[in-house]
Write a protein that holds these residues in place. Sequence first.
Motif, PDB file in Angstrom:
ATOM      1  N   SER A 130     -13.960  -2.147  10.295  1.00 28.33           N
ATOM      2  CA  SER A 130     -13.465  -0.854   9.852  1.00 28.33           C
ATOM      3  C   SER A 130     -14.325  -0.440   8.652  1.00 28.33           C
ATOM      4  N   HIS A 148       0.815  -1.220   0.000  1.00 34.90           N
ATOM      5  CA  HIS A 148       0.000   0.000   0.000  1.00 34.90           C
ATOM      6  C   HIS A 148       0.847   1.270   0.000  1.00 34.90           C
ATOM      7  N   HIS A 203     -14.445  -2.754  -0.432  1.00 39.17           N
ATOM      8  CA  HIS A 203     -14.249  -1.535   0.371  1.00 39.17           C
ATOM      9  C   HIS A 203     -13.763  -0.389  -0.494  1.00 39.17           C
ATOM     10  N   HIS A 258       0.967  -3.770   6.358  1.00 31.28           N
ATOM     11  CA  HIS A 258      -0.141  -4.466   7.046  1.00 31.28           C
ATOM     12  C   HIS A 258      -0.754  -5.561   6.174  1.00 31.28           C
ATOM     13  N   THR A 281     -14.612  -2.284   5.727  1.00 33.17           N
ATOM     14  CA  THR A 281     -14.424  -3.382   4.785  1.00 33.17           C
ATOM     15  C   THR A 281     -15.374  -4.541   5.013  1.00 33.17           C
TER      16      THR A 281
HETATM   17  C1  DHB Z   1      -8.857  -0.671   5.456  1.00 30.40           C
HETATM   18  C2  DHB Z   1      -8.829  -1.790   4.630  1.00 30.40           C
HETATM   19  C3  DHB Z   1      -7.682  -2.062   3.880  1.00 30.40           C
HETATM   20  O1  DHB Z   1      -7.589  -3.118   3.023  1.00 30.40           O
HETATM   21  C4  DHB Z   1      -6.558  -1.251   3.981  1.00 30.40           C
HETATM   22  O2  DHB Z   1      -5.466  -1.584   3.276  1.00 30.40           O
HETATM   23  C5  DHB Z   1      -6.594  -0.130   4.797  1.00 30.40           C
HETATM   24  C6  DHB Z   1      -7.743   0.170   5.546  1.00 30.40           C
HETATM   25  C7  DHB Z   1     -10.080  -0.365   6.281  1.00 30.40           C
HETATM   26  O3  DHB Z   1     -11.127  -0.993   6.136  1.00 30.40           O
HETATM   27  O4  DHB Z   1      -9.997   0.548   7.130  1.00 30.40           O
END
Ligand code: DHB
Length: 282
Positions: free
Chosen positions: A269, A59, A195, A125, A271
């Motif tokens: 979150s 990312h 997401h 992550h 997603t």
């Molecule tokens: C979220 C999901 C992700 O795949 C990511 O890389 C960063 C944030 C999220 O849902 O907050």
Amino acid sequence: MATIIGGLTTSHIPAVGNAIAKQLFDDPYWKPFFDAYPPIREWLGDHKPDVAINIYNDHGLGFFLDKMPTFAIGAAHEYRNEDEGWGIPQLPPFPGHPELSWHIIESMVEQEFDITSCQELAVDHGFVVPMQLFWPGAPNNPDMPRAVPVSANTVQHPIPTLKRALDFGKALRRALLSYPEDIKIVVLGTGGLSHQLDGERAGFINKEFDRMCMEKIVTDPEALTKIGRIELVEKAGAQGTEFLMWMMMRGALGEKVTPLHSNYHIPISNTGAGTMMLECAA
Ligand code: DHB
Ligand code: FE
């Protein structure tokens, strides 16, 4: 010869890394998510894979917009984790398997996939949260396998097509099965499901599409290759394109798989959080 025991998928949401650090496993918000993992850990405990091929999308930690490989494979002795600004504690390095990495890279290039080989790679992550979910305490879990990171671009268009992702997985399977040592390999596909983190549709989740993807990835992954890249953004959200990692994983498992376990929970979150355990046919 090497064997592929199966594939695991999971979302890799940074907030999960924070929930792990705070041990929120029984918190009402988190429990329906974390409850997906004990059956997978039990299966991993029974099979004890030597290597995890961790297919994730960087990312902006390992690569940035100035240099964005479409497909990259780690070939390092270890992979360091760094602070990305999400507030997740930085983890010690994850051990690699450079011999297997170079074997895979050789084979993939021979099969006409042009790979960026990375003798140094910081993992974000997308890589570390799944390792922590499957091997609690990672990288300090004695059962945690050595890892080979495989990253595909979902950050900057043009991203690969779903067909290319599945074909990559099929070529990866040939690469892994031609490795001469008797090692057991598990393949991880991390990210997704639907997401979108920014723009007008921030917070967009598409449960029907996610459910369809979780069904078809078992029974008919070829059908999913008919979905175009723009359609994928429309249906899954701008970051839901991470489903490409699941397709790469699926290609590596061969034609028939047995679904042993799955979980879907929204939202975690921002997603649609999907988890699957697929065993390879003997
Ligand atoms: C979220 C999901 C992700 O795949 C990511 O890389 C960063 C944030 C999220 O849902 O907050
Ligand atoms: Fe992500």
